[in-house]
Write an enzyme that holds these catalytic residues in place. Sequence first.
Site, mmCIF file in Angstrom:
data_model
loop_
_atom_site.group_PDB
_atom_site.id
_atom_site.type_symbol
_atom_site.label_atom_id
_atom_site.label_comp_id
_atom_site.label_asym_id
_atom_site.label_seq_id
_atom_site.Cartn_x
_atom_site.Cartn_y
_atom_site.Cartn_z
ATOM 1 N N LYS A 50 0.831 -1.213 0.000
ATOM 2 C CA LYS A 50 0.000 0.000 0.000
ATOM 3 C C LYS A 50 0.863 1.260 0.000
ATOM 4 C CE LYS A 50 -2.615 2.605 3.465
ATOM 5 N NZ LYS A 50 -1.501 3.420 3.953
ATOM 6 N N ASN A 51 1.803 1.335 0.945
ATOM 7 C CA ASN A 51 2.538 2.590 1.089
ATOM 8 C C ASN A 51 3.521 2.854 -0.053
ATOM 9 O OD1 ASN A 51 1.082 3.222 3.321
ATOM 10 N ND2 ASN A 51 2.654 2.666 4.812
ATOM 11 N N ARG A 77 -4.169 10.447 3.461
ATOM 12 C CA ARG A 77 -2.917 11.065 3.879
ATOM 13 C C ARG A 77 -1.943 11.209 2.696
ATOM 14 N NH1 ARG A 77 -0.596 14.229 7.467
ATOM 15 N NH2 ARG A 77 1.572 13.738 7.804
ATOM 16 N N CYS A 123 -5.783 8.522 8.581
ATOM 17 C CA CYS A 123 -6.089 8.031 9.921
ATOM 18 C C CYS A 123 -5.632 9.031 10.975
ATOM 19 C CB CYS A 123 -5.369 6.704 10.165
ATOM 20 S SG CYS A 123 -6.106 5.332 9.295
ATOM 21 N N ARG A 142 -0.326 15.249 12.639
ATOM 22 C CA ARG A 142 0.376 14.725 11.468
ATOM 23 C C ARG A 142 0.785 15.895 10.571
ATOM 24 N NH1 ARG A 142 -2.126 9.114 9.282
ATOM 25 N NH2 ARG A 142 -0.028 8.973 8.477
ATOM 26 N N PRO A 143 1.781 16.671 11.033
ATOM 27 C CA PRO A 143 2.193 17.841 10.250
ATOM 28 C C PRO A 143 2.923 17.426 8.966
ATOM 29 C CG PRO A 143 3.681 17.510 12.104
ATOM 30 C CD PRO A 143 2.600 16.479 12.234
ATOM 31 N N ILE A 144 3.023 18.384 8.015
ATOM 32 C CA ILE A 144 3.826 18.110 6.811
ATOM 33 C C ILE A 144 4.905 19.199 6.647
ATOM 34 C CG2 ILE A 144 2.105 16.713 5.587
ATOM 35 C CD1 ILE A 144 1.571 19.222 3.822
ATOM 36 N N ASP A 145 5.293 19.797 7.789
ATOM 37 C CA ASP A 145 6.278 20.884 7.731
ATOM 38 C C ASP A 145 7.604 20.460 7.092
ATOM 39 O OD1 ASP A 145 6.209 19.361 10.250
ATOM 40 O OD2 ASP A 145 7.992 20.509 10.765
ATOM 41 N N ASP A 167 3.234 0.584 12.332
ATOM 42 C CA ASP A 167 2.023 0.057 11.692
ATOM 43 C C ASP A 167 1.731 -1.397 12.069
ATOM 44 O OD1 ASP A 167 1.685 2.517 10.575
ATOM 45 O OD2 ASP A 167 2.139 1.937 8.513
ATOM 46 N N ILE A 203 6.682 6.595 17.402
ATOM 47 C CA ILE A 203 6.449 7.455 16.229
ATOM 48 C C ILE A 203 5.252 8.380 16.434
ATOM 49 C CG2 ILE A 203 6.059 7.515 13.718
ATOM 50 C CD1 ILE A 203 8.631 6.028 14.306
ATOM 51 N N ARG A 253 -9.226 0.166 3.508
ATOM 52 C CA ARG A 253 -8.275 1.120 2.941
ATOM 53 C C ARG A 253 -6.947 0.457 2.618
ATOM 54 N NH1 ARG A 253 -7.081 6.097 6.481
ATOM 55 N NH2 ARG A 253 -5.450 6.021 4.929
HETATM 56 C C1 UD1 Z 1 3.944 6.874 6.818
HETATM 57 C C2 UD1 Z 1 2.926 5.787 6.604
HETATM 58 C C3 UD1 Z 1 2.249 5.411 7.942
HETATM 59 C C4 UD1 Z 1 3.316 5.061 8.986
HETATM 60 C C5 UD1 Z 1 4.374 6.151 9.068
HETATM 61 C C6 UD1 Z 1 5.543 5.781 9.973
HETATM 62 C C7 UD1 Z 1 2.186 6.260 4.352
HETATM 63 C C8 UD1 Z 1 1.095 6.744 3.468
HETATM 64 N N1 UD1 Z 1 1.925 6.253 5.664
HETATM 65 O O1 UD1 Z 1 3.221 8.022 7.299
HETATM 66 O O2 UD1 Z 1 1.408 4.292 7.710
HETATM 67 O O3 UD1 Z 1 2.702 4.913 10.255
HETATM 68 O O4 UD1 Z 1 4.917 6.444 7.765
HETATM 69 O O5 UD1 Z 1 6.140 4.601 9.532
HETATM 70 O O6 UD1 Z 1 3.225 5.839 3.898
HETATM 71 N N2 UD1 Z 1 6.544 14.468 11.099
HETATM 72 C C9 UD1 Z 1 6.707 15.815 11.335
HETATM 73 N N3 UD1 Z 1 6.688 16.668 10.252
HETATM 74 C C10 UD1 Z 1 6.540 16.228 8.967
HETATM 75 C C11 UD1 Z 1 6.374 14.832 8.746
HETATM 76 C C12 UD1 Z 1 6.382 13.987 9.841
HETATM 77 O O7 UD1 Z 1 6.835 16.255 12.471
HETATM 78 O O8 UD1 Z 1 6.536 17.045 8.043
HETATM 79 C C13 UD1 Z 1 6.544 13.527 12.255
HETATM 80 C C14 UD1 Z 1 5.190 12.824 12.430
HETATM 81 O O9 UD1 Z 1 4.309 13.598 13.226
HETATM 82 C C15 UD1 Z 1 5.592 11.515 13.075
HETATM 83 C C16 UD1 Z 1 6.986 11.221 12.471
HETATM 84 O O10 UD1 Z 1 7.460 12.473 11.954
HETATM 85 O O11 UD1 Z 1 5.737 11.689 14.479
HETATM 86 C C17 UD1 Z 1 6.997 10.197 11.360
HETATM 87 O O12 UD1 Z 1 6.025 10.530 10.380
HETATM 88 P P1 UD1 Z 1 6.174 10.084 8.852
HETATM 89 O O13 UD1 Z 1 7.259 9.055 8.736
HETATM 90 O O14 UD1 Z 1 6.280 11.303 8.024
HETATM 91 O O15 UD1 Z 1 4.773 9.386 8.581
HETATM 92 P P2 UD1 Z 1 3.914 9.443 7.261
HETATM 93 O O16 UD1 Z 1 4.808 9.537 6.075
HETATM 94 O O17 UD1 Z 1 2.825 10.450 7.399
#
Ligand code: UD1
Length: 434
Positions: free
Chosen positions: A22-23, A93, A117, A122-125, A307, A329, A399
């Site tokens: 999936k991912n 997401r 979920c 879940r920031p994207i900064d 996960d 995480i 999903r």
């Molecule tokens: C992906 C997976 C999700 C999995 C996660 C961790 C997908 C679609 N989803 O989510 O199933 O649980 O990896 O293995 O592939 N963070 C920030 N800022 C950012 C991005 C992340 O602070 O811009 C933090 C998050 O809050 C979290 C950590 O970094 O605490 C890891 O998040 P991340 O690896 O980015 O998870 P996703 O890519 O959203």
Amino acid sequence: MLKYVIRGGRPLHGEINISGAKNAAVAILPATLLVDGPVRIENIPQISDVTLILEILRELGASVNTINRSTMEIDCSTVNRTSVSYELSRQIRASYYFIGALLSRFGQAQVAMPGGCDLGARPIDLHLKGFRALGANVEEKNGFVYATTPEGGLRGRRIYMDLVSVGATMNVMMAAVFARGTTIIENVAKEPHIVDLANFINSMGGHVMGAGTDIIRVRGVASLRGGTYSIIPDQIEAGTYMTAVAAAGGSVRIRNIIPKHLDCITNKLTEMGVQVEEEGDDLIVTRIGPMHHTNIKTMPYPGFPTDMQSQIAVCLCLAEGTSLITEGIWENRYRYTDELKRMGAQIQVDGKVAVIEGVSRLTGAPVRACDLRAGAAMVVAGLAAEGVTEVEHIHYVERGYEDIVGKLRGVGADIELVDEPEKPQRRQSKANVG
Ligand code: UD1
């Protein structure tokens, strides 16, 4: 209302084929935007997250054709939009990958802030910081991200990720594919799907080195050309069925996987007394005797995956002794424990730590899926429990798991998908949840 009805307590026997990851799929499908001409993608899982990503591609103007059950031909030469609607984006997401892909290929992207979920903040900064480092103008306004490239396009730079992030690593990798010069991304995530995206880009003529290590180097190229690519098997789907066998007992061959990707799960199950044998592309998982307690901390790959936290928690509920889980995480990943307690589990949660006292059995109960992996854990618990378990809110499970009912029935589980009118008292409890 769709729900799974599971009559548990039956050991599982037989074989389960694992679908594409999936991912990886939810990143590689948006990455087809980078390619000139048609691309054929094989081993695509049939799950609702993929359906949504394909819908977004179609909304952008791409031509998406089904070749067979798991193969699609995608041609993005007809794309005539660079904005992704709130309606679609909020549902998944991984819609954040459209920012990197559209910015990279078309120089602009307008994408609603992603949904998905609820696992806490879940920031994207980090994604946006990476795009800005390459020279993009990025603004967040009215719930949308607006990104554009400057005159002359993006430029390769050295980027240090403050945190290890799967999504930011893949997104910045996509953005850098056509950037002038070389982009060096440090402190990156190393998950198998990161290597898969890099392999996809390289197989289309890109130049990404180091995926799977801490540093990724992307040398900008002028264009990517079409080709065929097959997505890797799903590490988490395989891990989920491994825990199902551990919890319910029996012996199942988990087929078409990359055993190395499962090492961290195999090691924990082995420590707990579950037998795991490797045979080529398969793992044979057998559990006959009792399981023993252990401690688990979730971490970025190659650590134990977050996960898989809820699914292995079900096994720990049935293991002798006291086990500890530390979530490394996400901040809000224990909501499912209240559901497991309704089945007789003994779990105490304090912040990021869960203390689990093993019990000799779980008993069937009506429960709900709180998110995708929590829903999978409810299914695993239902298979192991005595009596009937009804799992509601299964749209979460759909999903990420292709034909979970069919695959489990194939190994002897008594599970069915039931469509039933909602009962007044259940509506009441659902209202309380929000
Ligand atoms: C992906 C997976 C999700 C999995 C996660 C961790 C997908 C679609 N989803 O989510 O199933 O649980 O990896 O293995 O592939 N963070 C920030 N800022 C950012 C991005 C992340 O602070 O811009 C933090 C998050 O809050 C979290 C950590 O970094 O605490 C890891 O998040 P991340 O690896 O980015 O998870 P996703 O890519 O959203």
